[in-house]
Design a protein around this motif. Structure first.
Motif, mmCIF file in Angstrom:
data_model
loop_
_atom_site.group_PDB
_atom_site.id
_atom_site.type_symbol
_atom_site.label_atom_id
_atom_site.label_comp_id
_atom_site.label_asym_id
_atom_site.label_seq_id
_atom_site.Cartn_x
_atom_site.Cartn_y
_atom_site.Cartn_z
ATOM 1 N N SER A 25 62.501 43.627 52.502
ATOM 2 C CA SER A 25 63.750 44.177 51.954
ATOM 3 C C SER A 25 63.500 44.944 50.666
ATOM 4 O O SER A 25 64.195 45.915 50.353
ATOM 5 N N ARG A 26 62.499 44.516 49.910
ATOM 6 C CA ARG A 26 62.080 45.228 48.708
ATOM 7 C C ARG A 26 60.720 44.692 48.302
ATOM 8 O O ARG A 26 60.276 43.650 48.787
ATOM 9 N N ARG A 27 60.078 45.438 47.432
ATOM 10 C CA ARG A 27 58.804 44.987 46.912
ATOM 11 C C ARG A 27 58.969 44.597 45.458
ATOM 12 O O ARG A 27 59.686 45.256 44.715
ATOM 13 N N THR A 28 58.307 43.533 45.072
ATOM 14 C CA THR A 28 58.423 43.050 43.700
ATOM 15 C C THR A 28 57.044 43.004 43.046
ATOM 16 O O THR A 28 56.021 43.157 43.717
ATOM 17 N N LEU A 29 57.035 42.757 41.745
ATOM 18 C CA LEU A 29 55.767 42.709 41.020
ATOM 19 C C LEU A 29 54.875 41.567 41.502
ATOM 20 O O LEU A 29 53.657 41.637 41.376
ATOM 21 N N ASN A 30 55.490 40.517 42.023
ATOM 22 C CA ASN A 30 54.672 39.397 42.499
ATOM 23 C C ASN A 30 54.435 39.446 43.993
ATOM 24 O O ASN A 30 54.124 38.439 44.620
ATOM 25 N N MET A 31 54.595 40.635 44.573
ATOM 26 C CA MET A 31 54.286 40.820 45.986
ATOM 27 C C MET A 31 53.282 41.954 46.107
ATOM 28 O O MET A 31 53.569 43.020 46.631
ATOM 29 N N VAL A 32 52.081 41.678 45.613
ATOM 30 C CA VAL A 32 51.016 42.673 45.573
ATOM 31 C C VAL A 32 50.348 42.818 46.935
ATOM 32 O O VAL A 32 49.847 43.880 47.291
ATOM 33 N N ALA A 33 50.359 41.727 47.686
ATOM 34 C CA ALA A 33 49.675 41.714 48.975
ATOM 35 C C ALA A 33 50.570 41.123 50.051
ATOM 36 O O ALA A 33 51.510 40.372 49.761
ATOM 37 N N MET A 34 50.248 41.470 51.274
ATOM 38 C CA MET A 34 50.958 40.945 52.429
ATOM 39 C C MET A 34 49.958 40.291 53.372
ATOM 40 O O MET A 34 48.831 40.790 53.530
ATOM 41 N N GLY A 35 50.394 39.226 53.980
ATOM 42 C CA GLY A 35 49.521 38.538 54.913
ATOM 43 C C GLY A 35 50.220 38.202 56.210
ATOM 44 O O GLY A 35 51.455 38.173 56.268
ATOM 45 N N TRP A 36 49.425 37.990 57.221
ATOM 46 C CA TRP A 36 49.911 37.455 58.494
ATOM 47 C C TRP A 36 49.242 36.091 58.709
ATOM 48 O O TRP A 36 48.018 35.969 58.550
ATOM 49 N N PHE A 37 50.063 35.125 59.049
ATOM 50 C CA PHE A 37 49.589 33.796 59.393
ATOM 51 C C PHE A 37 50.125 33.455 60.774
ATOM 52 O O PHE A 37 51.056 34.102 61.255
ATOM 53 N N ARG A 38 49.553 32.432 61.389
ATOM 54 C CA ARG A 38 50.071 31.998 62.686
ATOM 55 C C ARG A 38 49.961 30.492 62.807
ATOM 56 O O ARG A 38 49.132 29.854 62.167
ATOM 57 N N GLN A 39 50.843 29.953 63.643
ATOM 58 C CA GLN A 39 50.827 28.518 63.904
ATOM 59 C C GLN A 39 50.979 28.302 65.393
ATOM 60 O O GLN A 39 52.045 28.580 65.958
ATOM 61 N N GLY A 40 49.897 27.850 66.009
ATOM 62 C CA GLY A 40 49.913 27.573 67.440
ATOM 63 C C GLY A 40 50.486 26.203 67.723
ATOM 64 O O GLY A 40 50.635 25.380 66.810
ATOM 65 N N PRO A 41 50.795 25.913 68.973
ATOM 66 C CA PRO A 41 51.363 24.610 69.338
ATOM 67 C C PRO A 41 50.420 23.476 68.971
ATOM 68 O O PRO A 41 49.250 23.472 69.373
ATOM 69 N N GLY A 42 50.934 22.550 68.183
ATOM 70 C CA GLY A 42 50.142 21.402 67.777
ATOM 71 C C GLY A 42 49.070 21.700 66.749
ATOM 72 O O GLY A 42 48.192 20.869 66.508
ATOM 73 N N LYS A 43 49.129 22.882 66.141
ATOM 74 C CA LYS A 43 48.105 23.268 65.171
ATOM 75 C C LYS A 43 48.730 23.522 63.810
ATOM 76 O O LYS A 43 49.936 23.719 63.692
ATOM 77 N N GLU A 44 47.885 23.553 62.803
ATOM 78 C CA GLU A 44 48.354 23.902 61.470
ATOM 79 C C GLU A 44 48.411 25.426 61.329
ATOM 80 O O GLU A 44 47.750 26.160 62.061
ATOM 81 N N ARG A 45 49.212 25.853 60.358
ATOM 82 C CA ARG A 45 49.313 27.284 60.103
ATOM 83 C C ARG A 45 47.964 27.802 59.614
ATOM 84 O O ARG A 45 47.312 27.178 58.772
#
Length: 122
Positions: A25-45
């Motif tokens: 929605s907007r970028r802020t000073l504390n949003m320098v980077a973006m990441g993708w994470f995933r969580q599979g069934p029965g697994k940790e993120r």
């Protein structure tokens, strides 16, 4: 407050491709980077990939290196995850996150989307 909205998930056969999108929605000073994470069934993120807004430096988990590509479109505050050669083990809910550093640690990210499901049947 920053909102992140993912889209593009779905069901795809093994070997296929999908492109996930994340709209900020907007970028802020504390949003320098973006990441993708995933969580599979029965697994940790787990970390998938990250990118910095300014330099475009990218980082990948070993499990997706060479198959997934993260990119960003600064003018639109969009981040993408192109996923090729998908495998059943890629099945997960994929989350977009924004934070101060392009880290593999989920605790480095202050903002999170709701997630989008990716299913690759075996």
């Amino acid at each position: 407050q920053v909102q992140l909205v993912e889209s593009g998930g779905g069901l795809v056969q093994a070997g296929g491709s999908l492109r996930l999108s994340c709209a900020a929605s907007r970028r802020t000073l504390n949003m320098v980077a973006m990441g993708w994470f995933r969580q599979g069934p029965g697994k940790e993120r787990e970390f998938v990939a990250a990118i910095t807004w300014t330099t475009g430096n990218t980082y990948y988990a070993n499990s997706v290196k060479g198959r997934f590509t993260i990119s960003r479109e600064n003018a639109k505050s969009m981040v993408y995850l192109q996923m090729n050669s998908l495998k059943p083990e890629d099945t997960a809910v994929y989350y977009c996150a924004g934070g101060l550093t392009a880290s593999s640690l989920s605790t480095s990210y202050a903002y999170w989307g709701q997630g989008t499901q990716v299913t690759v049947p075996s």
